[in-house]
Each structure stands twice: as structure tokens, then as C-alpha cells.
Design an enzyme around this catalytic site. Sequence first.
Site, PDB file in Angstrom:
ATOM      1  N   MET A 109     -44.107 -60.803  31.151  1.00 19.14           N
ATOM      2  CA  MET A 109     -43.311 -61.539  30.173  1.00 19.14           C
ATOM      3  C   MET A 109     -41.891 -60.991  30.222  1.00 19.14           C
ATOM      4  SD  MET A 109     -44.057 -62.076  26.092  1.00 19.14           S
ATOM      5  CE  MET A 109     -44.159 -60.331  25.734  1.00 19.14           C
TER       6      MET A 109
ATOM      7  N   ARG B 209     -48.928 -60.009  20.285  1.00 24.94           N
ATOM      8  CA  ARG B 209     -48.751 -59.288  19.025  1.00 24.94           C
ATOM      9  C   ARG B 209     -50.091 -58.875  18.435  1.00 24.94           C
ATOM     10  NH1 ARG B 209     -43.550 -62.760  16.668  1.00 24.94           N
ATOM     11  NH2 ARG B 209     -42.013 -61.524  17.809  1.00 24.94           N
TER      12      ARG B 209
ATOM     13  N   TYR C 164     -42.750 -52.432  20.504  1.00 25.55           N
ATOM     14  CA  TYR C 164     -42.668 -53.610  21.384  1.00 25.55           C
ATOM     15  C   TYR C 164     -43.418 -54.812  20.813  1.00 25.55           C
ATOM     16  CZ  TYR C 164     -46.919 -51.649  23.838  1.00 25.55           C
ATOM     17  OH  TYR C 164     -48.137 -51.131  24.197  1.00 25.55           O
ATOM     18  N   GLU C 165     -43.191 -55.959  21.442  1.00 27.05           N
ATOM     19  CA  GLU C 165     -43.671 -57.261  20.951  1.00 27.05           C
ATOM     20  C   GLU C 165     -43.131 -57.587  19.556  1.00 27.05           C
ATOM     21  OE1 GLU C 165     -44.862 -59.238  22.952  1.00 27.05           O
ATOM     22  OE2 GLU C 165     -45.270 -57.775  24.538  1.00 27.05           O
ATOM     23  N   GLY C 166     -41.897 -57.167  19.309  1.00 29.57           N
ATOM     24  CA  GLY C 166     -41.272 -57.373  18.008  1.00 29.57           C
ATOM     25  C   GLY C 166     -41.525 -56.173  17.132  1.00 29.57           C
TER      26      GLY C 166
END
Length: 590
Positions: A164, A297, A441-443
Site C-alpha cells: 500500500m 486498521r 501506522y495505518e492512521g
Amino acid sequence: MPEYNAPLRDMRFVLHEVFDAAALWARLPALAELVDADTADAILEEAAKVTGMLIAPLNRSGDEQGAQWVAGEVHTPDGFREAYATYIEGGWVGLSGNPAYGGMGMPKMLAVAFEEMLYAAGSSFALYSALSSGACLAIDAHASEELKNRYLPPMYQGRWAGSMCLTEAHAGTDLGLLRTRAEPRADGSYAISGSKIFITGGEQDLTENIVHLVLAKLPGASASSKGLSLFLVPKWLVNADGSLGARNALSCGSIEHKMGIKASATCVMNFDGAQGWLIGEANKGLAAMFTMMNYERLSIGIQGIGCAEASYQAATRYARERLQGRGAAGVQEQNKAADPIIVHAEVRRMLLCMKAMTEGGRAFACYVGQQLDLSKFSEDAEERQAADALVALLTPVAKAFFTDSGLESCLHGQQVLGGHGYIREWGQEQLVRDVRIAQIYEGTNGIQALDLLGRKVVSNGGAALRQFAAEVRHFAHQHETPYGSELITALERLEAISGWLLDQAKEDPHAIGAAAVDYLHLFGYVAYAYMWARMAAVAEARRAEDEAFSAGKLATAAFYFARLLPRSLSLEASIRAGSAPLYGLDAEQF
């Protein structure tokens, strides 16, 4: 040497006894002929063997050696390639993939249990296939039939991996700042140019090919995030017959040297006019990418649960064996020089915090998986819509609360071992380092909190929250549980503070940002209270069938309601303090 044994008894309890997954699968036609309780148990048994015997033994050596970057190529640690080859023979990458393209089609309720095992055994190893699973999901949901037929089968087989590619050096959360460009080519493909950073598995030596999903801007696109498009960009171009062709114009410029997950290659990826294909519609790439991001997430949230479980197992073993001092109530082990430290109240407090939060998280992950299965497979439009709403509401809670509590648990586990917890050979310090990234990570978890409060509660006037609250209230009123009144009190606290914040947000532009993280934690504790009330109800009803397990579950539930749920009181007080204390200093006074 640290070891990991999957908590199969507890996983089966959650899946079969608390949520009666087999009954749900039986009424969903897409799942009814694929999976039942026996199939699920067989998969869990095999997953336990794969993670405990194949992957876990590589966790420490992988951390010591780390991924290595040499002249543009990444070499994973010794043993990873052989283990990965065995791993993909079992079809694990495609466990919940679309059967039309070679996936196994298993429900998410089952997949979350497997993901927990995978992260507990080795977070670095887990990430290589986790990104592939997410990429497959986005391709399946948004790509053309031609791209799906060409790329999904080898990706589900694990022969090809996925990545990604969002972040750029100057643009983290603000994706509107991305500079990567996509120029149309005469054959209908695109030339992708730009650099991406923090790309997990962007380069590695485990698979034949790597399929990058890249966010980029077409000529004339909006400068905001609404101008982003999503492209499929393979490392090796693919011929019409599915064989690999020429090397694409992309490369790995370096890998990051990190605090943890050192065996996972975190890459700088350079795209120099690389050939790519549009996924979905032009200028709607962010929505397509969010299909993958939302999957990731939840997956990264489960990393928090997995690391916490591994830490709990190590801490429990140590606490039963380590002799230090005597119990406060008197000598417990007459024939030994000292008592095991598990007799001491502080050690028990730490272990019970770990146990209660990990088992609560395991149940909540299964619950979110249930909503994902209903959203995907139910033939009832109203049921699908309700499940969609809950997934949107609960995903940021799962990602952030799982990982915040996962770090807390790993720190407890390290503390139980005392000085040995700080020493590498015991494994606890690695778990602390490995789990820490999951909050970022992932927001980041702060972004998850803003998403929950700003977008999922305030922006719709609390509609999704009311749906969740109605379900919790219905359960408390309809089922015999020792904790019904405590659950309702906690729920009412969440509802009251949500209503107060809805009013505050109308007057104070800082209200949401000031309250968001505390609000997410408050929500998490209430959600776990719902899970523990459900587990306690089942344990009480089935106590005669398994006295030891049920008694342990009920004692842990009692600890949660007595010692952990009260944290919601201080969180409420902090939220009600408002935003003013955060803005009492000028910037130069910090």
C-alpha cells in the site's frame, strides 16, 4: 527462548459460545456451505501449529538480524523464505479471499482469530501477508474483471504479494499534498512517477512479484485529496498468459532502521514512469484505498491483541516460577526458599490487567468481525446497512483501543519480569518495541480518535452511537448477567458525555480535538464492558460444563468491572474539563 501457544480454548469460547458463529454462518448462503463449527475448529488447530511451531521460533532471530537492504534488494532474515514457502502452501494468505479467484472465502469472525495468532507469533512476519490480504480486498472490490483475473489468483496463493503506497516524505495524514503523478499512456495504462515512504513489504525476497497499490494524481486533478486516483503497479510486468515479463520502472531506494518490527522491510519506493493500471474511477482513489486501509486498521488493531497475548503468556510463566519473598498472608510454599511472585498483589494486578484487556479485545475483535460478515454476506438490506454503520463506528475504536491497551499490557508483561524484562533473551522488550508502531501506522491513534468523535458521532448527530447503545441496552435487559446494572451505568455515561460534546462542538472549534482521545478510550472501556457482560452471562450459564474455565472467566469479569471500568470516571472528568486547559500557553511558551 520465548514461546507462543495459541489460546484455542478462549478463541473457541468467544467464537462458538459467546457469538454462536456457526448459527450465523448457517443462515448466510454465501457461507453456509463453506464453513461450520467443525471446519472452523480444524482451521484454528492448524493455524495454532503453523504460528506456534513455524513462525514463533523465527521471531527473536528475525529481530536480531533484521531485514537487510543491499543495492536496491531486500533480504529477509534467515529462515523467513523457507517458513513463508511452507506458510503459503496452507493457503493462509487467501483465508478470507474471494473463492471466485482462488480464495478460501472464510468469514472474518474466523480470520480475526488467525490474525491474532499470526501477530502474537511474529509481527514482522505477519505484516508481509497482512498487506497482501488488504491489497486483494481493494482489488476485488474496485478493479476491473481483467485485473482481478490476472492478479488475484497468484496473490491469494501467496506467490505474489501486495503493498500500500500512500505516504510521501512531505505528506503524512494530509494526502492532498501528495505529488506522485500518473500520466496516461496510449495503451490505456499510466506512467507513475514519484516517491513513497514507509512502504511495508515494498521490496522483499519472499514472493515472485509485488503488486503495489499507489495513490497518484492525474493531470488536471484537484489539489485536494479528492483529486487522488488509485493504480495497480506491479514490480514485474505480467504477460497475457500470466507469466512474468520485464522489470517495471520502480525500485527500493532504502529501508528504514526502526525501533521494532525489524524483520519487516519498511521501504522507500521510487516510481520512475512505472507502468500502472487504474483501479476504480479516476479521482476516486482514496475511497478505493480506504477499502484496504479499513481492513488494515482492524488488522493492526489485532496486532495489539496478539502482542499482548504473547506478553501475557511469558509473564504468567515467569510469575509462576520466579521465587521472591513471601506472601503477605504468610508462607505459601513451605518447601521452597521463597514463594512464587504470583502470590504478590501487584503482580496479580498487572497480570489481571493484561488478561482482562486481552480477552476483552479478543471478544470485541470477533464482534467487529461479525459485523463485517453481516455487512458482506447478509441478504437482508436492512441488516447489511445496520452492520455497515457499526463497522464504520467501531473500526477506529478497534484500531486505537486495541493498540493502546496492547502497549500497556506489554509494558505490564515487561514489568512482571523485572530486570529480566529489560533483557533481550526473555522476549518482553521486543514485544514492547514491536507493538509500539501499531499506535502509529495505518492512521495514528489520535487520528482514529478524531475520526470516531468528529465523523462517526458528531457529524451524524450520534445516530450510529444510538444504534450501538440500543443493542447494548437490549442485551442488558434481555439476558441474565451479573453485570447488567454496571453495564447500563457505563453506557449512560458514554451517552451523556456524547450529548454534551455534541453541544460543545457547536460553540467551540477545539472541542472535538481536545476530547477525542479520552472519548475513544471511554468508548473502548464501555465496549469491553459489553463484551465482558456477554462473556460472564455465558460462563455463568455453562459453569457446570467446565467449572475451572468458567470460574476463571467470571473472576476476570469481576476484576474488569471492579478495577478497569472505573477508569471511565476519570476519562469523563477529563473530557468535561473542555479545551481551555490546552490553550493556556502561547506557542513560544512550550
